[in-house]
Design a protein around this motif. Structure first.
Motif, PDB file in Angstrom:
ATOM      1  N   ASP A  87       1.624   3.147  41.181  1.00 17.31           N
ATOM      2  CA  ASP A  87       0.822   2.236  40.372  1.00 17.31           C
ATOM      3  C   ASP A  87       0.823   2.716  38.922  1.00 17.31           C
ATOM      4  N   ALA A  88       0.697   1.777  38.000  1.00 16.65           N
ATOM      5  CA  ALA A  88       0.704   2.138  36.580  1.00 16.65           C
ATOM      6  C   ALA A  88      -0.091   1.116  35.789  1.00 16.65           C
ATOM      7  N   LEU A  89      -0.440   1.499  34.564  1.00 17.30           N
ATOM      8  CA  LEU A  89      -1.097   0.585  33.641  1.00 17.30           C
ATOM      9  C   LEU A  89      -0.046  -0.130  32.804  1.00 17.30           C
ATOM     10  N   ARG A 133      -3.915  -2.924  35.439  1.00 16.71           N
ATOM     11  CA  ARG A 133      -3.272  -2.069  36.436  1.00 16.71           C
ATOM     12  C   ARG A 133      -2.333  -2.908  37.297  1.00 16.71           C
ATOM     13  N   LEU A 193      -0.447   6.471  35.945  1.00 14.61           N
ATOM     14  CA  LEU A 193      -1.872   6.719  36.175  1.00 14.61           C
ATOM     15  C   LEU A 193      -2.174   8.181  36.476  1.00 14.61           C
ATOM     16  N   LYS A 194      -1.184   8.910  36.970  1.00 15.84           N
ATOM     17  CA  LYS A 194      -1.428  10.297  37.339  1.00 15.84           C
ATOM     18  C   LYS A 194      -0.187  11.138  37.095  1.00 15.84           C
ATOM     19  N   SER A 213       6.122   7.254  28.743  1.00 16.36           N
ATOM     20  CA  SER A 213       5.961   5.812  28.872  1.00 16.36           C
ATOM     21  C   SER A 213       7.113   5.138  28.137  1.00 16.36           C
TER      22      SER A 213
END
Length: 233
Positions: free
Chosen positions: A52-54, A78, A112-113, A123
């Protein structure tokens, strides 16, 4: 020999361990089209990572074309791994549009982590053009035909006499001299005149046409086009 292979394998593993990891957000199209009659537009963006990512979306106003205002409804959201997010834009203007406008928009994936393999998190940004099309303006698949090229006092100029933004590769070839020139940018706004620098005044004086690489509305190269060049005092 065995120890050399072992050292090589360990070196490769070390390199793989420090390779940067990233959240890659992939837009479905290479351009965002905004229609005035719809009050905005949208584009699908997919999180191609396995985490998962923003998704961070930012509209960039170009210094020569800041009107009208374009707003992202969800600038940060998200996105689950492998899922697609529909990004919507709202157009606001204090007057009806008469010509096309251009902006840029970036789509950035932010992890996210931190991964547990000692990798470096980065990014990546996708930077796309945005074309804003007026409600009362017809579609034009050949906007470059509205370009007028001329040589005056040893200077090459190009004027966009149409209402459409002309997107093109910045490289220009003079015909018949085949000298190559470069535009300062890869688009020409409606009503805009751009001066193209050239140290070869003789080649300009002999120029009858220019050859440009045209680009479709969605940024795909269509092919070379030759356009006439007029000469004045």
């Amino acid at each position: 020999m065995f120890f050399k292979l072992l050292r090589l394998s360990l070196s490769l593993l070390s390199l793989l361990a420090i390779l940067p990891a990233s959240a890659v957000m992939q837009p479905k199209s290479s351009l965002v089209l905004i229609k005035e009659e719809a009050g905005g537009g949208s584009i699908n963006v997919t999180n191609t990572d396995n985490e998962d990512a923003l998704l961070y979306v930012k509209v960039i106003d170009l210094p020569d074309d800041k009107h009208p205002q374009l707003i992202v409804t969800q600038p940060v959201v998200r996105v689950p791994a492998g899922q697609t997010q529909r990004v919507r834009f709202v157009l606001t203007s204090d007057r009806p549009l008469t010509t096309e406008h251009i902006k840029r928009v970036t789509f950035e994936g932010i992890p996210l982590k931190t991964r547990e393999n000692n990798s470096v998190e980065i990014s990546l940004r996708q930077n796309l053009p945005v074309i804003i099309h007026p409600a009362r303006l017809a579609k034009n698949n050949e906007p470059w035909k509205k370009l007028q090229w001329s040589v005056k006092q040893g200077t090459l100029t190009v004027s966009n006499t149409g209402e459409w933004v002309v997107r093109m590769a910045p490289n220009i070839t003079l015909i018949p001299g085949r000298k190559n020139l470069v535009l300062a940018k890869n688009y020409i706004l409606p009503g805009e005149t751009v001066f193209v620098a050239s140290p070869d005044k003789h080649a300009l004086a002999q120029t009858t046409n220019v050859r440009i690489d045209t680009v479709s509305q969605y940024g795909y190269k269509i092919g070379d086009v030759e356009l006439p060049v007029s000469h004045g005092e």
